[in-house]
Write a protein that holds these residues in place. Sequence first.
Motif, PDB file in Angstrom:
ATOM      1  N   UNK A   1       1.162   3.928   7.407  1.00  0.00           N
ATOM      2  CA  UNK A   1       0.940   5.372   7.383  1.00  0.00           C
ATOM      3  C   UNK A   1      -0.066   5.751   6.290  1.00  0.00           C
ATOM      4  N   UNK A   2      -0.577   6.980   6.361  1.00  0.00           N
ATOM      5  CA  UNK A   2      -1.515   7.436   5.327  1.00  0.00           C
ATOM      6  C   UNK A   2      -0.887   7.331   3.936  1.00  0.00           C
ATOM      7  N   UNK A   3      -1.700   7.008   2.970  1.00  0.00           N
ATOM      8  CA  UNK A   3      -1.298   6.961   1.558  1.00  0.00           C
ATOM      9  C   UNK A   3      -0.233   5.928   1.221  1.00  0.00           C
ATOM     10  N   UNK A   4       0.006   4.962   2.097  1.00  0.00           N
ATOM     11  CA  UNK A   4       0.954   3.890   1.768  1.00  0.00           C
ATOM     12  C   UNK A   4       0.348   3.070   0.632  1.00  0.00           C
ATOM     13  N   UNK A   5       1.102   2.791  -0.417  1.00  0.00           N
ATOM     14  CA  UNK A   5       0.518   2.105  -1.577  1.00  0.00           C
ATOM     15  C   UNK A   5      -0.007   0.693  -1.304  1.00  0.00           C
ATOM     16  N   UNK A   6       0.510   0.021  -0.279  1.00  0.00           N
ATOM     17  CA  UNK A   6       0.059  -1.345   0.025  1.00  0.00           C
ATOM     18  C   UNK A   6      -0.851  -1.388   1.245  1.00  0.00           C
ATOM     19  N   UNK A   7      -1.361  -0.256   1.640  1.00  0.00           N
ATOM     20  CA  UNK A   7      -2.227  -0.166   2.825  1.00  0.00           C
ATOM     21  C   UNK A   7      -3.480  -1.015   2.620  1.00  0.00           C
ATOM     22  N   UNK A   8      -3.711  -2.016   3.482  1.00  0.00           N
ATOM     23  CA  UNK A   8      -4.898  -2.872   3.311  1.00  0.00           C
ATOM     24  C   UNK A   8      -6.190  -2.092   3.588  1.00  0.00           C
ATOM     25  N   UNK A   9      -7.221  -2.445   2.869  1.00  0.00           N
ATOM     26  CA  UNK A   9      -8.551  -1.866   3.095  1.00  0.00           C
ATOM     27  C   UNK A   9      -9.269  -2.675   4.166  1.00  0.00           C
ATOM     28  N   UNK A  10     -10.172  -2.034   4.861  1.00  0.00           N
ATOM     29  CA  UNK A  10     -11.013  -2.770   5.799  1.00  0.00           C
ATOM     30  C   UNK A  10     -12.143  -3.448   5.028  1.00  0.00           C
ATOM     31  N   UNK A  11     -12.668  -4.502   5.586  1.00  0.00           N
ATOM     32  CA  UNK A  11     -13.874  -5.190   5.122  1.00  0.00           C
ATOM     33  C   UNK A  11     -13.682  -5.996   3.846  1.00  0.00           C
ATOM     34  N   UNK A  12     -12.452  -6.381   3.532  1.00  0.00           N
ATOM     35  CA  UNK A  12     -12.242  -7.297   2.412  1.00  0.00           C
ATOM     36  C   UNK A  12     -12.584  -8.716   2.872  1.00  0.00           C
ATOM     37  N   UNK A  13     -12.788  -9.604   1.916  1.00  0.00           N
ATOM     38  CA  UNK A  13     -13.138 -10.981   2.274  1.00  0.00           C
ATOM     39  C   UNK A  13     -11.904 -11.840   2.540  1.00  0.00           C
ATOM     40  N   UNK A  14     -10.748 -11.469   1.966  1.00  0.00           N
ATOM     41  CA  UNK A  14      -9.515 -12.227   2.206  1.00  0.00           C
ATOM     42  C   UNK A  14      -8.343 -11.275   2.412  1.00  0.00           C
ATOM     43  N   UNK A  15      -7.385 -11.756   3.196  1.00  0.00           N
ATOM     44  CA  UNK A  15      -6.150 -11.025   3.464  1.00  0.00           C
ATOM     45  C   UNK A  15      -5.007 -12.021   3.453  1.00  0.00           C
ATOM     46  N   UNK A  16      -3.840 -11.560   3.038  1.00  0.00           N
ATOM     47  CA  UNK A  16      -2.643 -12.385   3.004  1.00  0.00           C
ATOM     48  C   UNK A  16      -1.637 -11.792   3.987  1.00  0.00           C
ATOM     49  N   UNK A  17      -1.410 -12.472   5.113  1.00  0.00           N
ATOM     50  CA  UNK A  17      -0.526 -11.929   6.144  1.00  0.00           C
ATOM     51  C   UNK A  17       0.906 -11.771   5.644  1.00  0.00           C
ATOM     52  N   UNK A  18       1.323 -12.616   4.714  1.00  0.00           N
ATOM     53  CA  UNK A  18       2.674 -12.505   4.160  1.00  0.00           C
ATOM     54  C   UNK A  18       2.813 -11.263   3.288  1.00  0.00           C
ATOM     55  N   UNK A  19       1.823 -10.979   2.490  1.00  0.00           N
ATOM     56  CA  UNK A  19       1.851  -9.773   1.645  1.00  0.00           C
ATOM     57  C   UNK A  19       1.901  -8.523   2.536  1.00  0.00           C
ATOM     58  N   UNK A  20       1.124  -8.528   3.605  1.00  0.00           N
ATOM     59  CA  UNK A  20       1.129  -7.399   4.540  1.00  0.00           C
ATOM     60  C   UNK A  20       2.503  -7.269   5.192  1.00  0.00           C
ATOM     61  N   UNK A  21       3.040  -8.383   5.651  1.00  0.00           N
ATOM     62  CA  UNK A  21       4.339  -8.384   6.334  1.00  0.00           C
ATOM     63  C   UNK A  21       5.444  -7.839   5.433  1.00  0.00           C
ATOM     64  N   UNK A  22       5.431  -8.217   4.178  1.00  0.00           N
ATOM     65  CA  UNK A  22       6.486  -7.811   3.257  1.00  0.00           C
ATOM     66  C   UNK A  22       6.308  -6.402   2.698  1.00  0.00           C
ATOM     67  N   UNK A  23       5.158  -5.793   2.913  1.00  0.00           N
ATOM     68  CA  UNK A  23       4.888  -4.489   2.310  1.00  0.00           C
ATOM     69  C   UNK A  23       5.364  -3.310   3.159  1.00  0.00           C
ATOM     70  N   UNK A  24       5.789  -3.561   4.390  1.00  0.00           N
ATOM     71  CA  UNK A  24       6.251  -2.481   5.268  1.00  0.00           C
ATOM     72  C   UNK A  24       7.719  -2.654   5.622  1.00  0.00           C
ATOM     73  N   UNK A  25       8.412  -1.536   5.788  1.00  0.00           N
ATOM     74  CA  UNK A  25       9.786  -1.599   6.269  1.00  0.00           C
ATOM     75  C   UNK A  25       9.771  -1.783   7.789  1.00  0.00           C
ATOM     76  N   UNK A  26      10.927  -2.037   8.352  1.00  0.00           N
ATOM     77  CA  UNK A  26      11.012  -2.335   9.787  1.00  0.00           C
ATOM     78  C   UNK A  26      10.636  -1.163  10.678  1.00  0.00           C
TER      79      UNK A  26
END
Length: 190
Positions: free
Chosen positions: A145-170
């Motif tokens: 959602x908007x303004x989520x503190x762990x919201x990934x940015x577009x166009x980064x060179x690396x991403x961690x799928x585990x960090x993304x997975x753990x940053x959102x509730x179900x």
Amino acid sequence: HKTPPEQFRQKLQDGLVETYGDPRVRKGGVWGSVPDDLQAVIRRWLTGATMKAFLDIVSQVESSHMWKPRRQFWWGLYEQGRIAEAWVALSEPGVRRARQIGFRSFGQQTARRGANQPSLLIMRSSDGNKILIEGSHSYKVHIFPPNHPARPALYDSTYDCERIRLSLDDNNKHWHDPPGHWKIWGMERI
């Protein structure tokens, strides 16, 4: 004022990116002097090219029967104008395939080394408020959602799928159930 024929558009896009770099990751130089409304044209072209490349690459490196409906769903949203921007973070097999086909504008997904390392499609909804993430293999759909503190940015060179997975509730992620309820869930939130 109108989109040129596909073959000519592809030549223009490839020539501009080859000569001046991808305007999504190279902000200065020539791109810094191009007005925003004109940059929006090539960004729209690159969004489609990025999504198509991701969908092709994952279709070639992932053998799951679940990928075909996922491909149709996301491409359909793009064609409806509901996806404004897209970027990818490819797994090691995805990077190899991307290089084989000459696709060069992507980030890398760095978590989960090995055969089940997912590739990620990171998108911004056309209303500009949500970041949508689809992943290969059994990775759930994530909607930030908007303004989520762990919201990934577009166009980064690396991403961690585990960090993304753990940053959102179900409530903000859904697995790809065989009957396709995930599509209804996604449409309601996008």
